[in-house]
Scaffold this motif. Structure first.
Motif, short mmCIF file in Angstrom:
data_model
loop_
_atom_site.label_atom_id
_atom_site.label_comp_id
_atom_site.label_asym_id
_atom_site.label_seq_id
_atom_site.Cartn_x
_atom_site.Cartn_y
_atom_site.Cartn_z
N ALA A 1 -22.28 64.88 -20.60
CA ALA A 1 -23.17 64.13 -19.73
C ALA A 1 -22.84 64.54 -18.29
O ALA A 1 -21.71 64.93 -18.00
CB ALA A 1 -22.93 62.64 -19.90
N PHE A 2 -23.82 64.49 -17.41
CA PHE A 2 -23.60 64.93 -16.05
C PHE A 2 -23.81 63.78 -15.07
O PHE A 2 -24.77 63.03 -15.20
CB PHE A 2 -24.52 66.09 -15.71
N CYS B 1 -24.57 63.97 -11.99
CA CYS B 1 -25.55 64.22 -10.93
C CYS B 1 -26.47 65.37 -11.32
O CYS B 1 -26.02 66.37 -11.88
CB CYS B 1 -24.82 64.56 -9.63
N PRO B 2 -27.75 65.23 -11.04
CA PRO B 2 -28.72 66.28 -11.38
C PRO B 2 -28.38 67.63 -10.77
O PRO B 2 -28.64 68.67 -11.38
CB PRO B 2 -30.03 65.75 -10.78
N VAL B 3 -27.79 67.62 -9.57
CA VAL B 3 -27.43 68.88 -8.94
C VAL B 3 -26.37 69.59 -9.76
O VAL B 3 -26.48 70.79 -10.05
CB VAL B 3 -26.91 68.64 -7.50
N THR B 4 -25.36 68.84 -10.16
CA THR B 4 -24.30 69.41 -11.00
C THR B 4 -24.88 69.99 -12.28
O THR B 4 -24.48 71.06 -12.73
CB THR B 4 -23.28 68.32 -11.37
N PHE B 5 -25.81 69.27 -12.83
CA PHE B 5 -26.42 69.73 -14.08
C PHE B 5 -27.15 71.06 -13.89
O PHE B 5 -27.00 71.99 -14.69
CB PHE B 5 -27.40 68.68 -14.61
N THR B 6 -27.91 71.16 -12.82
CA THR B 6 -28.63 72.41 -12.55
C THR B 6 -27.66 73.57 -12.36
O THR B 6 -27.90 74.67 -12.87
CB THR B 6 -29.52 72.26 -11.30
N VAL B 7 -26.56 73.32 -11.68
CA VAL B 7 -25.54 74.34 -11.52
C VAL B 7 -25.02 74.77 -12.89
O VAL B 7 -24.83 75.95 -13.16
CB VAL B 7 -24.36 73.84 -10.66
N ASP B 8 -24.85 73.81 -13.78
CA ASP B 8 -24.36 74.13 -15.11
C ASP B 8 -25.33 75.03 -15.86
O ASP B 8 -24.92 75.89 -16.62
CB ASP B 8 -24.13 72.83 -15.89
N VAL B 9 -26.62 74.83 -15.62
CA VAL B 9 -27.62 75.60 -16.35
C VAL B 9 -27.79 77.01 -15.79
O VAL B 9 -27.85 77.98 -16.54
CB VAL B 9 -28.99 74.86 -16.34
N GLY C 1 -25.89 78.22 -12.99
CA GLY C 1 -24.79 78.58 -12.09
C GLY C 1 -23.90 79.68 -12.64
O GLY C 1 -23.03 80.16 -11.94
N LEU D 1 -38.22 77.46 -13.45
CA LEU D 1 -37.13 77.82 -12.54
C LEU D 1 -37.53 78.88 -11.53
O LEU D 1 -36.79 79.15 -10.59
CB LEU D 1 -35.93 78.31 -13.35
N LEU E 1 -37.25 78.13 -7.84
CA LEU E 1 -35.86 78.00 -7.44
C LEU E 1 -35.22 79.37 -7.22
O LEU E 1 -34.59 79.62 -6.18
CB LEU E 1 -35.10 77.23 -8.53
N TRP F 1 -35.14 69.66 -10.08
CA TRP F 1 -35.22 70.35 -11.36
C TRP F 1 -34.29 69.69 -12.37
O TRP F 1 -34.67 69.43 -13.52
CB TRP F 1 -34.88 71.84 -11.21
N GLU G 1 -33.08 67.51 -17.30
CA GLU G 1 -31.75 67.29 -17.88
C GLU G 1 -31.83 66.81 -19.32
O GLU G 1 -31.21 67.38 -20.22
CB GLU G 1 -30.97 66.28 -17.02
N ARG H 1 -29.37 71.48 -26.49
CA ARG H 1 -27.97 71.83 -26.74
C ARG H 1 -27.46 71.14 -28.00
O ARG H 1 -26.75 71.73 -28.79
CB ARG H 1 -27.10 71.44 -25.54
#
Lengths: 134, 134
Positions: A12-13, A15-23, A25, A94, A97, B104, B109, B116
Motif C-alpha cells: 500500500a502507498f 501517497c499518490p506521488v510515491t506510487f507513481t514513482v514506484d510505477v 521510477g 502516461l 507525463l 496519475w 493506483e 499486481r
DNA sequence: CGGGATCCTGCCAGATACTG
DNA sequence: CAGTATCTGGCAGGATCCCG
C-alpha cells in the motif's frame, strides 16, 4: 486499505506521488516508455535504442511494466522467435507525463550540469583547505 | 559533450528523459518536492510528514537536490538550530510535473494494485502446478 | 534541533554462459 | 531472436551513536 502494514506482498502507498514513482521510477522505465511512444518495438530493437542498458535489466524492467499493464507483450510463435512490446491503454495515459519529463530535461539539463560541477569544485576546494590545516 | 565517456565525475546523459529521472527519480525526492510545494518546511517538519523515510535518507536526498538547486536551504544561526527548506526557482519549474504525477497516481493506483495482485496469484498457481509435476 | 560519522547488510545490477 | 541461470561485487539504505 491499511497503511504501513500491507497484509501481503503487494504494497500500500501512503501517497499518490510515491506510487507513481514506484510505477515509472525504475532507472530505465521512463526511457523505455519514451521509445514505445513512437511505436511498437521488438526486444533487440529496444536494446539498440538503449545500448547502456544490459539485456537482463531490460528484461526485468519490461516484466515489471507488463505486470502493471503499462505495456503489452505480444509473442509470435515462430522461428526465430519474435516479441513485440507496445504501450497498453494504461501506458497511453502516461504519455503526457513522459513528454513533460522529456521537455523539462531538455530545457534544464545544461543548467543542472553546471550546478553539479560548481558544487564539485567547491567540495574539492574544501578538501584542499582541510588538508592544509594539517 | 561526449556521450558515454564522461571525462570527470559529472555525468553526461544520452537522453533528456533519463536526465530528469536522475534529478527527481530518487526514492523520496518527488515526495519531498510535493511537500515543499505547499510552503517552506523545517527539517523535522518534513520528517513528521514522511515517517517512513529515515533521517539519513532525508538528509542525503535534500543535499542532492540542494546541489542541483532544485531546493533552497536556509540556515538560521541560532540556538536551537533552525533550517528551512523551500523550492528554489528551478524547483518551481517542476511543480507541473509533480502535480501530474500525483494526479496519475491518484487516478490509477487502485487499478495497478489489482493488476499486481492478479499477477501474484498467477505466479503462485504456476508454482503449484510445477510442484505437482514432480 | 538538525544534522554528521560509522558500521553493517541485503539486494540490485553487471558479467558471463547457456537455451527453446 | 529473445530470453533464462548463476555468480559476484558494490553501494543504497538502515541502525546507531555522537556533536555544535
Amino acid at each position: 486499505m491499511q497503511l504501513g502494514i500491507p497484509h501481503d506482498e503487494v504494497q500500500a502507498f501512503a501517497c499518490p506521488v510515491t506510487f507513481t514513482v514506484d510505477v515509472i521510477g525504475g532507472k530505465w522505465k521512463s526511457l523505455i516508455l519514451f521509445h514505445l511512444m513512437s511505436g511498437t518495438r521488438r526486444f533487440n530493437e529496444l536494446r539498440r535504442l538503449m545500448p547502456e542498458v544490459t539485456q537482463r535489466m531490460l528484461t526485468l524492467q519490461l516484466r515489471e511494466m507488463e505486470v502493471d499493464q503499462i505495456i503489452h507483450r505480444k509473442v509470435y510463435l515462430e522461428v526465430p522467435p519474435k516479441v513485440e512490446y507496445s504501450l497498453a491503454p494504461l501506458g497511453q495515459t502516461l504519455v503526457p507525463l513522459i513528454t513533460t519529463m522529456r521537455e523539462w530535461g531538455a530545457a534544464h539539463e545544461a543548467t543542472v550540469i553546471e550546478y553539479r560541477k560548481a558544487a564539485q569544485v567547491e567540495r574539492q576546494a574544501e578538501a584542499q583547505t582541510s588538508l592544509e590545516r594539517n
